[in-house]
Write an enzyme that holds these catalytic residues in place. Structure first.
Site, PDB file in Angstrom:
ATOM      1  N   GLY A  69       0.795  -1.217   0.000  1.00  0.00           N
ATOM      2  CA  GLY A  69       0.000   0.000   0.000  1.00  0.00           C
ATOM      3  C   GLY A  69       0.829   1.269   0.000  1.00  0.00           C
ATOM      4  N   ILE A  70       0.360   2.266   0.750  1.00  0.00           N
ATOM      5  CA  ILE A  70       1.047   3.555   0.811  1.00  0.00           C
ATOM      6  C   ILE A  70       2.478   3.383   1.301  1.00  0.00           C
ATOM      7  CG2 ILE A  70       1.111   5.781   2.002  1.00  0.00           C
ATOM      8  CD1 ILE A  70      -1.953   5.724   2.039  1.00  0.00           C
ATOM      9  N   TYR A  78     -11.809   5.672  14.036  1.00  0.00           N
ATOM     10  CA  TYR A  78     -10.706   5.899  13.096  1.00  0.00           C
ATOM     11  C   TYR A  78     -10.429   7.394  12.979  1.00  0.00           C
ATOM     12  CZ  TYR A  78      -8.138   6.034   8.646  1.00  0.00           C
ATOM     13  OH  TYR A  78      -7.213   6.283   7.660  1.00  0.00           O
TER      14      TYR A  78
END
Length: 275
Positions: A16-17, A151
């Protein structure tokens, strides 16, 4: 900031990132030790990156960032391998409202702990070389997102923590710069939106389908701008199709000072000492 030869410690770097940021740093000549809880994917990523950039320049350590001893051991491994860590990227994160206590431990507690490890290592008054601490938050840390309240709370906390540390008037002399990266929705596994990990899943899924996500490579490009800019201590960079700094400022509304976010173009920001 010239990245060539800089020692980097990054969490959540297997995919991912994180993986895109590791690749971007290596492409600029930095040396990176990344950790991840997923040992299999981490080792595969390490092998692929070592073939491209050399075994001396990139390494992987399996680590559960919620375990304080494991996180310190991983950070110490980066110091041992490179001689010093001058860039620390606290990037590991999850989005799953069902396991909100674990999410707090990963997204908030571990990022703060990683920041403190890096700060104590980097600060010049204790023999450090100075450096940059980048904490990955989210656009959800700047706005209200009722689909992911916990979150969002963790990301708001990281924005507040990072900018508060940067505001310390002693920070320029200590040689440590603090920055916050806030990506918008990114095309990674986190956005699969399966198994009711968020509230009102179907509504959010429809919205995400309508509004195209950005690719993690775009976030990595924004990250490079953030880490290379020596005059942005305490700044928040929103990583979208166009990277835009956002700065918390106080304005007077009806006689009361209330914090608001004001967009500031990437090229316009106050000059402050940094690394």
């Amino acid at each position: 900031m010239d990245l060539s030869g800089r020692g980097v410690f990054l969490t959540g770097g297997a995919q991912g990132i994180g993986r895109c940021v590791v690749s971007a740093l290596l492409g600029k000549g930095a040396r990176v030790l990344f950790c991840d809880v997923n040992a299999d994917v981490g080792k595969t990523t390490e092998e692929e990156l070592q073939k491209q950039y050399g075994a001396d320049n990139v390494a992987f350590v399996q680590c559960d960032v919620t375990d304080a001893d494991q996180l310190k051991a991983a950070f110490d491994a980066a110091v041992s391998k490179f001689g010093a860590v001058e860039i620390c990227v606290n990037n590991a994160g999850i989005m799953d409202e069902r396991i909100w206590e674990k999410m707090i431990a990963i997204n908030m507690t571990a990022q703060i702990r990683g920041s403190q490890l890096a700060f104590e290592h980097m600060r010049r008054d204790k023999g450090g070389r100075g450096g940059v601490i980048v904490n990955t938050a989210s656009l959800a840390g700047l706005k209200q997102h009722y689909w992911v309240p916990v979150y969002g709370a963790t990301k708001h906390a990281i924005v507040g923590y990072t900018t508060s540390c940067a505001a310390d008037p002693d920070m320029p002399a200590l040689g440590v710069r603090w920055c916050c990266l806030c990506p918008t929705g990114v095309n990674t596994a986190m956005m699969d939106l399966k198994e009711d990990r968020v509230k009102n899943t179907e509504q959010l899924r429809q919205m995400v389908t309508k509004e195209a996500l950005i690719e993690p490579e775009v976030v990595a490009t924004s990250f490079l701008k953030l880490v290379q800019d020596v005059d942005n201590n305490g700044k928040i960079l929103v990583a979208d199709r166009q990277a835009v700094y956002r700065q918390r400022m106080l304005v007077d509304e009806d006689g009361a000072s209330n914090p608001v976010l004001v967009d500031t173009p990437l090229t316009q920001h106050p000059s402050v000492p940094g690394q």
